[in-house]
Design a protein around this motif. Structure first.
Motif, PDB file in Angstrom:
ATOM      1  N   ARG A  75       1.607  10.683  -3.028  1.00  0.00           N
ATOM      2  CA  ARG A  75       2.250  11.417  -1.942  1.00  0.00           C
ATOM      3  C   ARG A  75       3.311  12.364  -2.477  1.00  0.00           C
ATOM      4  NH1 ARG A  75       2.906   6.488   2.561  1.00  0.00           N
ATOM      5  NH2 ARG A  75       0.650   6.204   2.878  1.00  0.00           N
ATOM      6  N   ARG A 106       0.829  -1.204   0.000  1.00  0.00           N
ATOM      7  CA  ARG A 106       0.000   0.000   0.000  1.00  0.00           C
ATOM      8  C   ARG A 106       0.867   1.259   0.000  1.00  0.00           C
ATOM      9  NH1 ARG A 106      -4.954   0.123   4.110  1.00  0.00           N
ATOM     10  NH2 ARG A 106      -5.436  -1.650   2.749  1.00  0.00           N
ATOM     11  N   SER A 135      -2.550  12.751   2.089  1.00  0.00           N
ATOM     12  CA  SER A 135      -3.919  12.780   1.580  1.00  0.00           C
ATOM     13  C   SER A 135      -4.267  11.437   0.949  1.00  0.00           C
ATOM     14  CB  SER A 135      -4.057  13.893   0.536  1.00  0.00           C
ATOM     15  OG  SER A 135      -3.180  13.660  -0.540  1.00  0.00           O
ATOM     16  N   THR A 136      -5.545  11.185   0.906  1.00  0.00           N
ATOM     17  CA  THR A 136      -6.043   9.992   0.240  1.00  0.00           C
ATOM     18  C   THR A 136      -6.924  10.423  -0.920  1.00  0.00           C
ATOM     19  OG1 THR A 136      -7.919   9.911   1.774  1.00  0.00           O
ATOM     20  CG2 THR A 136      -5.975   8.592   2.322  1.00  0.00           C
ATOM     21  N   LYS A 137      -7.264   9.505  -1.748  1.00  0.00           N
ATOM     22  CA  LYS A 137      -8.065   9.840  -2.927  1.00  0.00           C
ATOM     23  C   LYS A 137      -9.378  10.490  -2.505  1.00  0.00           C
ATOM     24  CE  LYS A 137      -9.791   7.873  -7.244  1.00  0.00           C
ATOM     25  NZ  LYS A 137      -9.919   6.649  -8.064  1.00  0.00           N
ATOM     26  N   GLU A 153      -0.553   8.720   8.111  1.00  0.00           N
ATOM     27  CA  GLU A 153      -1.827   9.445   8.162  1.00  0.00           C
ATOM     28  C   GLU A 153      -1.679  10.917   7.778  1.00  0.00           C
ATOM     29  OE1 GLU A 153      -0.053   9.251  12.336  1.00  0.00           O
ATOM     30  OE2 GLU A 153      -0.384   7.873  10.662  1.00  0.00           O
ATOM     31  N   ALA A 196       0.923   4.093  -2.876  1.00  0.00           N
ATOM     32  CA  ALA A 196       0.543   5.468  -2.538  1.00  0.00           C
ATOM     33  C   ALA A 196       1.655   6.473  -2.816  1.00  0.00           C
ATOM     34  CB  ALA A 196       0.146   5.541  -1.065  1.00  0.00           C
TER      35      ALA A 196
END
Length: 679
Positions: A48, A40, A212-214, A209, A44
């Motif tokens: 990032r 993951r 950002s996430t999608k 954390e 990501a």
């Protein structure tokens, strides 16, 4: 000839880079284990890099565009170079012209970016490291120009003839130079090392954390990680470089030595022996073994380069002999997070400093200044000043403050903090009580049941005392019902909201709401429960507390309150997320490491530049530090005091029932709610 030579050069460079990568990874893996999500994290990493990292880099538009052109051009050129020259696809009649054309564009973009890098390095700012970094523009240009020119034959542009062979060999030699920096140096060491380490650092970050996430944004994630004090094998802090987790060592290796942290650090500006950039580089030196003699950036103020050395398993701070850093370097930090906020590689400097402090305090009891006395007071009396715990409410003898133990349930629990023992802060608390009563807020206090939040103990490295205070406070709070906690102390606000949750156990409700008093006052005003007389004072500026702003993202609420009072804030040059620290955090006033000037003096000079007659604050430590400045040109007042002075009675017939500004209840309706509040 080039068809034979170029693949050999390219794949030799790649092979050396792979060998260097294995060697580099072994250096990182000297650190303690850390749980990461391998797949993951790698998946990501592109987002990032393109979103989170460039969100910070983009604060400098010129360098942001330069980085896009140079780094983006390099990545594209490297991949296309392998396809065109390494695998021979450039000779393909169908794909050759397309791939060759794209390679020309990528290498040209990289060359243009390298010109801007060269321009910046002609007269570099003091914060930039020099040494090997001064050769980087030349290496970037060598790689991009040679790739561009060597690609021309694939499109039939380079003229044939005997001269072209000599030219081609010369270009191949230049390419070797560029390949050496770009590929070999990326993993073996050099300016480009940050590209390899930085990419993996983003993938396996200590605080994933933060990213950002999608379709969403990352969290601030500013709470310190708790030590496992129940495990006798768990280290009490960090003694040696290998005591850091492996992904912390990876993060240190990702440092690009841009010096943004150095420029933002209040301790460095004050001439105290701390430079966040050099501290990170010292950890890299310790990880690999060696001395700081080759460091080419700004030293710690007052400490020459070349006197420190270390090994992966040797002490970072030695009681005798040579070590990586001196103890006073660690104790100079105010934990303001200005370095972390500015770091484009998202390195966690403060985590590392507190980890090292923990070892000095817990293992050696080596806390300078009044540190040992304050920690002893916290253990004996639950407050840093050593005051009688039974006298916590003496200041409010005439206020008849309701105690939550008598009521059992209220809307608001007012967390007083240890400002109750300070006469100056008592004025702020009295003002806040007046405001809450004017708004008809149903509130109560813990009274003598309240203990120190533990913020000072944790920042001084005494994790044991912090956890003891925190667990007892959690046990007390869990006995009562309230909808939110309100406090005028950003340090208590941060600890209660962001650091108690990890210690609450399986029954702890992780949805506790904690509000800073400026946020709550703004909500009361918006709900029509407070009314103010027009401001008739002079020019006002506002000082952002570090633990309210950078730690918790609250910048607007205090300004909204001032705006509601009719005040137009005259902003200081360093405000918002770039606000200069007052010097009061991280136990700095307790350890009291000397410098060339005092941090609060510098901050009051910032105030003076605005021409303000009054500086509004929202933190008792900021109040104490700024009011301690000799010959200050501006008065210091808390937002609660300004609001209390401006209160007028609610107009007859106006709305605003007592329910209109109540904070949301928890899902259960019975237990308090605690969560990080961000703007």
């Amino acid at each position: 000839m080039l068809e034979t030579l170029l693949p050999i050069l390219i794949f030799s460079a790649l092979a050396l880079a792979v060998i260097g990568a294995v060697r580099r990874i072994r250096l990182w893996r000297q650190g303690r284990p850390a749980r990461v999500d391998l797949l993951r994290g790698l998946a990501a990493m592109p987002r990032r890099y393109l979103v989170d990292l460039h969100h910070v880099v983009a604060r400098d538009k010129v360098m942001s565009n330069t980085h896009v052109a140079t780094a983006g051009g390099f990545v594209a050129a490297a991949v296309l170079m392998i396809l065109v020259h390494g695998l021979g696809l450039g000779s393909s009649e169908s794909m050759g012209p397309i791939l060759g054309g794209l390679l020309l564009l990528a290498s040209a973009a990289m060359f243009v970016g390298s010109l801007f890098v060269a321009k910046r390095r002609r007269n570099p700012p003091a914060r930039l490291s020099k040494g090997p970094w001064m050769r980087l523009p030349k290496s970037l240009m060598a790689f991009s120009a040679s790739v561009f020119l060597l690609t021309l034959p694939t499109l039939g542009i380079l003229p044939a003839g005997t001269g072209s062979v000599i030219l081609a060999l010369a270009l191949a030699a230049v390419l070797v130079w560029g390949l050496g920096e770009m590929f070999f140096g990326m993993t073996w060491g050099g300016p480009m090392k940050h590209a390899f380490a930085g990419a993996l650092h983003l993938a396996f970050h200590r605080r994933p954390e933060r990213f950002s996430t999608k379709g969403g944004e990352g969290n601030r994630s500013t709470g310190l990680k708790a030590l496992n004090l129940d495990d006798p094998k768990a280290p009490l802090g960090v003694e040696t470089p290998s005591d850091f987790t492996w992904n912390q060592l990876l993060g240190f290796d990702a440092c690009v030595q841009c010096g943004r942290c150095e420029a933002a650090c209040p301790a460095f500006a004050a001439g105290q022996p701390l430079n966040p950039k050099k501290l990170i580089q010292d950890m890299v030196v310790g990880m690999a073994g060696g001395s700081d003699a080759h460091y080419a950036g700004s030293p710690y103020p007052g400490k020459p380069v070349g006197e420190h050395a270390g090994t992966p398993h040797g002490p970072i701070v030695a009681r005798e002999g040579t070590a990586l850093v001196d103890a006073e370097t660690l104790w100079s930090c105010t934990t303001c997070r200005a370095c972390v906020e500015e770091c484009p590689m998202m390195i966690e400097h403060v985590d590392a400093i507190v980890d090292m402090r923990r070892f000095l305090t817990l293992e050696h009891g080596n806390t300078p200044g009044k540190g040992a006395e304050v920690l002893d007071n916290l253990i004996a009396t639950d407050n840093p000043g050593g005051f009688d715990p039974g006298s916590r409410m003496h200041w409010a003898a005439d206020l008849n403050l309701p105690l939550i133990r008598d009521l059992g349930q209220v809307d608001v629990l007012l967390w007083l903090g240890d400002g109750v023992f300070d006469m100056r802060n008592q004025r702020t608390l009295r003002a806040l009580v007046k405001v809450l009563r004017a708004a008809g807020v149903d509130f109560a206090v813990l009274g003598n049941e309240e203990r120190d939040s533990g913020d000072v103990a944790r920042r001084l490295g005494d994790e044991a005392t912090f956890q003891s205070l925190a667990k007892r406070n959690i046990a007390t709070l869990s006995q009562y019902r309230f909808q939110c906690i309100v406090t005028c102390d950003p340090h208590s606000f941060h600890v209660l909201g962001n650091e108690y949750g990890e210690l609450g156990g399986p029954d702890f409700n992780a949805n506790w709401v904690v509000r800073h008093h400026s946020t709550y006052i703004a909500e009361l005003f918006e709900a029509g429960r407070l009314h103010f007389a027009p401001w008739k004072g002079g020019r006002v500026t506002y000082h952002d507390p570090c633990y309210l702003g950078r730690y918790n993202g609250e910048y607007e609420a205090p300004r909204n309150v001032l705006k509601a009072l009719g005040i137009e804030v005259a902003e200081m040059q360093r405000s918002g997320f770039r606000s200069r620290c007052c010097g009061g955090g991280g136990g700095a006033p307790i350890t009291d490491i000397p410098g060339k000037q005092r941090i609060p003096d510098m901050r009051m000079n910032d105030v003076k530049e605005t021409g303000a007659e009054l500086v509004a604050v929202g933190c008792p430590q900021c109040t104490a530090m700024l009011e301690g400045v000799v010959d200050a040109t501006a008065e210091v007042r808390d937002i609660a005091e300004l609001v209390a002075d401006a209160l007028v009675e609610r107009p007859a017939g106006s709305g605003g029932s007592s329910d209109s500004a109540r904070p949301p209840q928890s899902a259960s309706g019975t237990r308090p709610v605690m969560k990080e509040v961000t703007s």
